[in-house]
Design a protein around this motif. Sequence first.
Motif, PDB file in Angstrom:
ATOM      1  N   LYS A  42       0.859  -1.185   0.000  1.00 42.69           N
ATOM      2  CA  LYS A  42       0.000   0.000   0.000  1.00 42.69           C
ATOM      3  C   LYS A  42       0.890   1.227   0.000  1.00 42.69           C
ATOM      4  O   LYS A  42       2.009   1.203   0.521  1.00 42.69           O
ATOM      5  CB  LYS A  42      -0.937  -0.006   1.197  1.00 42.69           C
ATOM      6  N   TYR A  43       0.396   2.261  -0.627  1.00 41.32           N
ATOM      7  CA  TYR A  43       1.184   3.487  -0.676  1.00 41.32           C
ATOM      8  C   TYR A  43       0.259   4.674  -0.912  1.00 41.32           C
ATOM      9  O   TYR A  43      -0.858   4.530  -1.388  1.00 41.32           O
ATOM     10  CB  TYR A  43       2.257   3.421  -1.766  1.00 41.32           C
ATOM     11  N   SER A  44       0.733   5.837  -0.561  1.00 47.07           N
ATOM     12  CA  SER A  44      -0.031   7.062  -0.717  1.00 47.07           C
ATOM     13  C   SER A  44       0.371   7.756  -2.009  1.00 47.07           C
ATOM     14  O   SER A  44       1.555   7.962  -2.256  1.00 47.07           O
ATOM     15  CB  SER A  44       0.234   7.986   0.471  1.00 47.07           C
ATOM     16  N   ARG A  47      -2.333  13.232  -0.497  1.00 50.17           N
ATOM     17  CA  ARG A  47      -3.013  13.256   0.804  1.00 50.17           C
ATOM     18  C   ARG A  47      -4.435  12.712   0.726  1.00 50.17           C
ATOM     19  O   ARG A  47      -4.973  12.289   1.729  1.00 50.17           O
ATOM     20  CB  ARG A  47      -3.036  14.673   1.341  1.00 50.17           C
ATOM     21  N   TRP A  50      -5.113   6.859  -1.626  1.00 48.30           N
ATOM     22  CA  TRP A  50      -4.233   5.747  -1.277  1.00 48.30           C
ATOM     23  C   TRP A  50      -4.433   4.646  -2.291  1.00 48.30           C
ATOM     24  O   TRP A  50      -5.524   4.449  -2.804  1.00 48.30           O
ATOM     25  CB  TRP A  50      -4.590   5.204   0.098  1.00 48.30           C
ATOM     26  N   LYS A  51      -3.383   3.886  -2.571  1.00 57.02           N
ATOM     27  CA  LYS A  51      -3.510   2.747  -3.476  1.00 57.02           C
ATOM     28  C   LYS A  51      -3.063   1.485  -2.765  1.00 57.02           C
ATOM     29  O   LYS A  51      -2.142   1.504  -1.966  1.00 57.02           O
ATOM     30  CB  LYS A  51      -2.705   2.957  -4.749  1.00 57.02           C
ATOM     31  N   LEU A  52      -3.722   0.404  -3.092  1.00 61.01           N
ATOM     32  CA  LEU A  52      -3.450  -0.892  -2.497  1.00 61.01           C
ATOM     33  C   LEU A  52      -3.213  -1.887  -3.614  1.00 61.01           C
ATOM     34  O   LEU A  52      -4.023  -2.019  -4.516  1.00 61.01           O
ATOM     35  CB  LEU A  52      -4.666  -1.315  -1.660  1.00 61.01           C
ATOM     36  N   GLN A  69      -9.398   7.827   2.576  1.00 56.10           N
ATOM     37  CA  GLN A  69      -9.545   6.711   3.505  1.00 56.10           C
ATOM     38  C   GLN A  69      -8.253   6.459   4.280  1.00 56.10           C
ATOM     39  O   GLN A  69      -7.846   5.318   4.452  1.00 56.10           O
ATOM     40  CB  GLN A  69      -9.951   5.441   2.741  1.00 56.10           C
ATOM     41  N   GLY A  70      -7.630   7.506   4.760  1.00 57.97           N
ATOM     42  CA  GLY A  70      -6.385   7.364   5.495  1.00 57.97           C
ATOM     43  C   GLY A  70      -6.525   6.458   6.707  1.00 57.97           C
ATOM     44  O   GLY A  70      -5.648   5.649   7.002  1.00 57.97           O
ATOM     45  N   MET A  73      -6.694   2.785   5.538  1.00 55.48           N
ATOM     46  CA  MET A  73      -5.401   2.293   5.059  1.00 55.48           C
ATOM     47  C   MET A  73      -4.455   2.018   6.223  1.00 55.48           C
ATOM     48  O   MET A  73      -3.584   1.172   6.126  1.00 55.48           O
ATOM     49  CB  MET A  73      -4.781   3.278   4.073  1.00 55.48           C
TER      50      MET A  73
END
Length: 86
Positions: A42-44, A47, A50-52, A69-70, A73
């Motif tokens: 997962k990475y941002s 701000r 987010w991607k998974l 959806q911080g 995540m």
Amino acid sequence: IESILDLLYYFPRDYEDLSRPQLFQDGQLGERILVRVEARSKYSVNRQMWKLMVVDQEQTQAEIAFFSQGYLMGKIKEGTNYYLYG
């Protein structure tokens, strides 16, 4: 629903069967499906997004985007299986 009689005569508008996960390739564009996936990374992106990276049962890779959806995540652990619907 205001009474027991209302409850007895309440019929849902529609029904979606979420008891059987599908493969990514079984879904059609624009169709909502339930998939069982393993979170690989997962990475941002920024701000707000987010991607998974996930892998399904047939080793098919997909990248899923979560917007704003911080908190969610922060709860996803790599190497863990999840059910996603959308």
